[in-house]
Design a protein around this motif. Structure first.
Motif, PDB file in Angstrom:
ATOM      1  N   VAL A  46      16.455  -0.481   1.485  1.00 40.78           N
ATOM      2  CA  VAL A  46      15.846  -0.643   0.513  1.00 40.78           C
ATOM      3  C   VAL A  46      15.783   0.497  -0.535  1.00 40.78           C
ATOM      4  O   VAL A  46      15.985   0.162  -1.835  1.00 40.78           O
ATOM      5  N   SER A  47      15.747   1.565   0.020  1.00 38.18           N
ATOM      6  CA  SER A  47      15.740   2.692  -0.929  1.00 38.18           C
ATOM      7  C   SER A  47      16.921   2.834  -1.928  1.00 38.18           C
ATOM      8  O   SER A  47      16.914   3.337  -2.937  1.00 38.18           O
ATOM      9  N   ASP A  48      18.169   2.737  -1.377  1.00 35.76           N
ATOM     10  CA  ASP A  48      19.385   2.905  -1.761  1.00 35.76           C
ATOM     11  C   ASP A  48      19.488   1.616  -2.658  1.00 35.76           C
ATOM     12  O   ASP A  48      20.098   2.029  -4.005  1.00 35.76           O
ATOM     13  N   TRP A  49      18.969   0.557  -2.597  1.00 33.71           N
ATOM     14  CA  TRP A  49      19.229  -0.621  -3.446  1.00 33.71           C
ATOM     15  C   TRP A  49      18.279  -0.277  -4.586  1.00 33.71           C
ATOM     16  O   TRP A  49      18.661  -0.715  -5.802  1.00 33.71           O
ATOM     17  N   MET A  50      17.152   0.351  -4.424  1.00 33.69           N
ATOM     18  CA  MET A  50      16.252   0.358  -5.458  1.00 33.69           C
ATOM     19  C   MET A  50      16.637   1.511  -6.594  1.00 33.69           C
ATOM     20  O   MET A  50      16.622   1.667  -7.757  1.00 33.69           O
ATOM     21  N   THR A  51      17.344   2.616  -5.766  1.00 26.91           N
ATOM     22  CA  THR A  51      17.929   3.821  -6.633  1.00 26.91           C
ATOM     23  C   THR A  51      19.173   3.006  -7.572  1.00 26.91           C
ATOM     24  O   THR A  51      19.275   3.486  -8.719  1.00 26.91           O
ATOM     25  N   ASP A  84       0.929  -1.193   0.086  1.00 29.27           N
ATOM     26  CA  ASP A  84       0.120   0.128  -0.018  1.00 29.27           C
ATOM     27  C   ASP A  84       0.955   1.114  -0.027  1.00 29.27           C
ATOM     28  O   ASP A  84       2.164   1.199   0.006  1.00 29.27           O
ATOM     29  N   LEU A  85       0.207   2.284   0.055  1.00 32.37           N
ATOM     30  CA  LEU A  85       1.124   3.591  -0.184  1.00 32.37           C
ATOM     31  C   LEU A  85       2.010   3.906   1.084  1.00 32.37           C
ATOM     32  O   LEU A  85       3.187   4.423   1.086  1.00 32.37           O
ATOM     33  N   GLN A  86       1.415   3.302   2.209  1.00 34.07           N
ATOM     34  CA  GLN A  86       2.083   3.614   3.550  1.00 34.07           C
ATOM     35  C   GLN A  86       3.181   2.789   3.451  1.00 34.07           C
ATOM     36  O   GLN A  86       4.322   3.095   3.996  1.00 34.07           O
ATOM     37  N   ALA A  87       3.299   1.471   3.049  1.00 32.13           N
ATOM     38  CA  ALA A  87       4.293   0.502   2.992  1.00 32.13           C
ATOM     39  C   ALA A  87       5.371   1.216   2.222  1.00 32.13           C
ATOM     40  O   ALA A  87       6.455   1.046   2.606  1.00 32.13           O
ATOM     41  N   GLY A  88       5.085   1.791   1.173  1.00 28.54           N
ATOM     42  CA  GLY A  88       5.999   2.240   0.112  1.00 28.54           C
ATOM     43  C   GLY A  88       6.830   3.659   0.922  1.00 28.54           C
ATOM     44  O   GLY A  88       7.983   3.548   0.603  1.00 28.54           O
ATOM     45  N   ALA A  89       6.193   4.137   1.297  1.00 32.01           N
ATOM     46  CA  ALA A  89       6.523   5.446   2.189  1.00 32.01           C
ATOM     47  C   ALA A  89       7.618   5.169   3.462  1.00 32.01           C
ATOM     48  O   ALA A  89       8.301   5.902   3.663  1.00 32.01           O
ATOM     49  N   ALA A  90       7.374   3.779   3.815  1.00 29.98           N
ATOM     50  CA  ALA A  90       7.833   3.554   5.083  1.00 29.98           C
ATOM     51  C   ALA A  90       9.289   2.463   4.809  1.00 29.98           C
ATOM     52  O   ALA A  90      10.052   1.962   5.693  1.00 29.98           O
ATOM     53  N   ILE A  91       9.642   2.262   3.578  1.00 33.95           N
ATOM     54  CA  ILE A  91      10.931   1.591   3.207  1.00 33.95           C
ATOM     55  C   ILE A  91      12.327   2.287   3.905  1.00 33.95           C
ATOM     56  O   ILE A  91      12.103   3.433   4.024  1.00 33.95           O
ATOM     57  N   ASP A  92      12.991   1.296   4.139  1.00 31.53           N
ATOM     58  CA  ASP A  92      14.069   1.849   4.955  1.00 31.53           C
ATOM     59  C   ASP A  92      15.245   2.406   4.014  1.00 31.53           C
ATOM     60  O   ASP A  92      14.998   2.042   2.762  1.00 31.53           O
ATOM     61  N   ASP A  93      16.417   3.018   4.511  1.00 27.61           N
ATOM     62  CA  ASP A  93      17.418   3.306   3.680  1.00 27.61           C
ATOM     63  C   ASP A  93      18.092   2.383   2.722  1.00 27.61           C
ATOM     64  O   ASP A  93      18.474   2.523   1.801  1.00 27.61           O
TER      65      ASP A  93
END
Length: 222
Positions: free
Chosen positions: A94-99, A83-92
């Motif tokens: 996961v965020s760096d990995w996806m980037t 959900d959108l909240q799960a997307g907003a809650a990803i940690d650094d």
């Protein structure tokens, strides 16, 4: 090689055993229903506690598909986040990995029913995406042609040496192609569910995922 080559709308495609679709001519990799953050969403809503590893496992497998295919375009067919909240809650991490995964290529997030709006995570957010004869969207629509979708998490079962084998699968006929869910903890809907009757034509096939992807006639409801 752990892929099953097939033709859809005169496009030569590859279904991988991991559940990803690759279009070599266009260098497009397609995955559906990642449902990243599902364990966090279930815990947040007071449900059963699941090990919080599904996002790492899903991204590990996606990373491997990107490494294998070296795509110029990656299309995520909706419900990429639980959900959108799960997307907003990803940690650094996961965020760096996806980037890193998005770097140097076009990344398209298709709108799903679980993630109906854009997230501040990069890439392009669209309702649908068209390339040649194919249109990529989240949910299949009766009567559409050249449509590549997800949403239903299809799986199929077959009898092998006296026992029933069940696997996530791709479903396709001459008009539609439905991808399996790529995410961990996603479950599935058997192809003989009446839900598929108005969507898939009589000659539809299922491509079962796994170590050796194989094609069978799509199992249907009686």
């Amino acid at each position: 090689m752990n892929v099953f080559p097939f033709s859809f709308q005169d496009c030569h495609l590859e279904a991988s055993g991991a559940g990803a679709l690759f279009w070599p001519e266009e260098r497009i990799l397609v995955v559906s229903d990642l449902h990243l953050g599902k364990s966090e969403r279930i815990a947040r809503r007071g449900g059963q506690m699941l090990p919080p590893y599904e996002t790492i496992d899903t991204l590990t497998r996606l990373d491997a598909e990107i490494e294998r295919t070296a795509p110029s375009v990656v299309i995520c067919l909706g419900d990429s986040f639980d959900d959108l909240q799960a997307g907003a809650a990803i940690d650094d991490q996961v965020s760096d990995w996806m980037t890193r995964l998005m770097a140097g290529r076009t990344w398209v997030w298709i709108e799903g029913n679980h993630d109906p709006g854009p997230l501040e995570i990069g890439g392009t957010h669209l309702f649908e995406y068209r390339v040649g004869p194919l249109v990529f969207r989240h949910i299949a629509t009766p009567g559409a042609r050249g449509e590549v979708t997800g949403h239903f998490h299809p799986k199929a079962r077959m009898q092998l040496r006296g026992r029933s084998i069940s696997r996530p699968c791709f479903l396709y006929d001459d008009h539609k192609l439905i991808l399996p869910a790529f995410g961990t903890y996603t479950g599935g809907l058997y192809s003989d569910s009446p839900v598929f009757d108005p969507l898939m034509r009589e000659q539809a096939h299922a491509i079962l995922t796994g170590q050796t992807p194989c094609q069978i006639p799509m199992p249907r409801s009686d």
